[in-house]
Design an enzyme around this catalytic site. Structure first.
Site, PDB file in Angstrom:
ATOM      1  CG  ASP A  67      -6.223   5.299   0.527  1.00 16.63           C
ATOM      2  OD1 ASP A  67      -6.578   4.105   0.445  1.00 16.63           O
ATOM      3  OD2 ASP A  67      -5.650   5.758   1.515  1.00 16.63           O
ATOM      4  CG  ASN A 136       3.372   9.645   8.143  1.00 19.69           C
ATOM      5  OD1 ASN A 136       2.270   9.112   8.287  1.00 19.69           O
ATOM      6  ND2 ASN A 136       3.821  10.048   6.971  1.00 19.69           N
ATOM      7  CG  HIS A 138      -0.560   8.196   6.463  1.00 20.45           C
ATOM      8  ND1 HIS A 138       0.562   7.877   5.741  1.00 20.45           N
ATOM      9  CD2 HIS A 138      -1.224   7.013   6.612  1.00 20.45           C
ATOM     10  CE1 HIS A 138       0.564   6.596   5.459  1.00 20.45           C
ATOM     11  NE2 HIS A 138      -0.493   6.045   5.978  1.00 20.45           N
ATOM     12  CD  GLU A 143       1.871  10.655   3.656  1.00 18.54           C
ATOM     13  OE1 GLU A 143       1.891  10.471   4.886  1.00 18.54           O
ATOM     14  OE2 GLU A 143       2.251   9.784   2.856  1.00 18.54           O
TER      15      GLU A 143
HETATM   16  C1  F6R Z   1      -5.054   2.476   3.446  1.00 18.67           C
HETATM   17  C2  F6R Z   1      -4.789   3.766   4.072  1.00 18.67           C
HETATM   18  C3  F6R Z   1      -3.613   3.992   4.949  1.00 18.67           C
HETATM   19  C4  F6R Z   1      -3.231   2.805   5.823  1.00 18.67           C
HETATM   20  C5  F6R Z   1      -1.965   3.108   6.616  1.00 18.67           C
HETATM   21  C6  F6R Z   1      -1.531   1.922   7.461  1.00 18.67           C
HETATM   22  O1  F6R Z   1      -6.243   2.534   2.683  1.00 18.67           O
HETATM   23  O2  F6R Z   1      -5.509   4.663   3.844  1.00 18.67           O
HETATM   24  O3  F6R Z   1      -3.866   5.106   5.760  1.00 18.67           O
HETATM   25  O4  F6R Z   1      -4.297   2.508   6.685  1.00 18.67           O
HETATM   26  O5  F6R Z   1      -0.945   3.442   5.746  1.00 18.67           O
HETATM   27  O6  F6R Z   1      -1.109   0.903   6.607  1.00 18.67           O
HETATM   28  P1  F6R Z   1      -0.813  -0.561   7.178  1.00 18.67           P
HETATM   29  O7  F6R Z   1      -2.111  -1.108   7.631  1.00 18.67           O
HETATM   30  O8  F6R Z   1      -0.275  -1.318   5.990  1.00 18.67           O
HETATM   31  O9  F6R Z   1       0.171  -0.401   8.279  1.00 18.67           O
END
Ligand code: F6R
Length: 249
Positions: A67, A136, A138, A143
């Protein structure tokens, strides 16, 4: 779904890096799906250490990131394009033309999404996808409520995600409201998935992922249907699972 229990973040990063390095050594022209955020930073650090010590070559490796924030230039230090260069690409021998991230600067975002799907297919699909998980549930920036059939698309970030990621910005107002994210069906097409989970903050969502029904309200739950998923989780992330004495396969 296999769960590998490790002691801490450091150990999780080493296990993840080892899995990636083995894959690169085993197969020619590997396509890696990469994630950003705090979770994989240690993994990338280990890949760089290994590169310096053993010269594992990334010449034939291609990467596709999950992303990117919409509205950020790739030179912006908070963009994921910048993050990838900082944490990995600048320190290994991967040809930069082999690295792919959706463009947050695209004028026609719909076209950008379509082209990203085509690109992944033209590379022959993702061999090994690295994932983190949001509190959450995702995966990517998909989401809760996102269709399991979703492809790469423009997504609206939830308030909890923007708040969690605001630590990387000068305040919540600066966190973009939208991103381009690989869809859930795109992620599921990967041949192998490695989900990294670390810390107390992720204990509840990990417990939910392992115990609740598979539903769009918990995007990561769909991973239970994928034939080749390994979760590498540390003690803190597994604290509720272990407290409730859930038996892991
Ligand atoms: C990042 C992504 C997100 C993160 C998730 C966890 O490319 O796609 O799904 O993996 O938000 O983020 P952290 O590792 O910062 O807790």
């Amino acid at each position: 779904m296999k769960v590998v229990e490790v002691e801490n973040y450091d150990e999780m990063s080493k296990v993840a890096a080892k899995t990636i390095i083995e894959k690169i050594k085993q197969e020619q022209n590997v396509v890696l799906g990469l994630a950003t955020g705090g979770t994989p930073v240690g993994t990338y650090k280990q890949l760089v250490i290994d590169y310096k010590e053993h010269m594992t070559s990334y010449k034939n490796v291609h990467t596709v990131n999950l992303d990117e924030y919409i509205g950020l230039k790739e030179t912006d230090p908070t963009s994921y394009a910048y993050y990838m260069k900082e944490h990995l690409f600048n320190d290994i021998n991967i040809p930069i033309v082999n690295t792919h991230i959706p463009s947050g600067e695209a004028v026609d975002t719909g076209k950008e999404c379509e082209e990203y799907e085509t690109l992944i297919d033209s590379l022959g699909g993702v061999d090994l996808q690295l994932l983190g998980i949001g509190e959450n549930g995702h995966i990517g920036f998909n989401e809760p409520g996102t269709s399991f059939h979703s492809k790469t698309s423009v997504v609206k970030l939830s308030d909890t995600t923007r708040k969690a990621n605001s630590i990387y910005f000068n305040g919540l107002e600066e966190v973009p409201t939208h991103a381009i994210s690989m869809g859930i069906s795109t992620i599921l097409k990967s041949k192998q998935i490695l989900l990294l989970v670390s810390g107390k903050r992720k204990a509840e969502v990990l417990y939910r992922l392992l115990t609740e029904d598979i539903k769009e309200e918990l995007p990561a739950s769909i991973l239970r249907k994928h034939p080749n998923v390994t979760i590498v989780a540390d003690f803190e992330a597994l604290s509720i699972v272990n407290e409730k004495q859930l038996v892991l396969s």
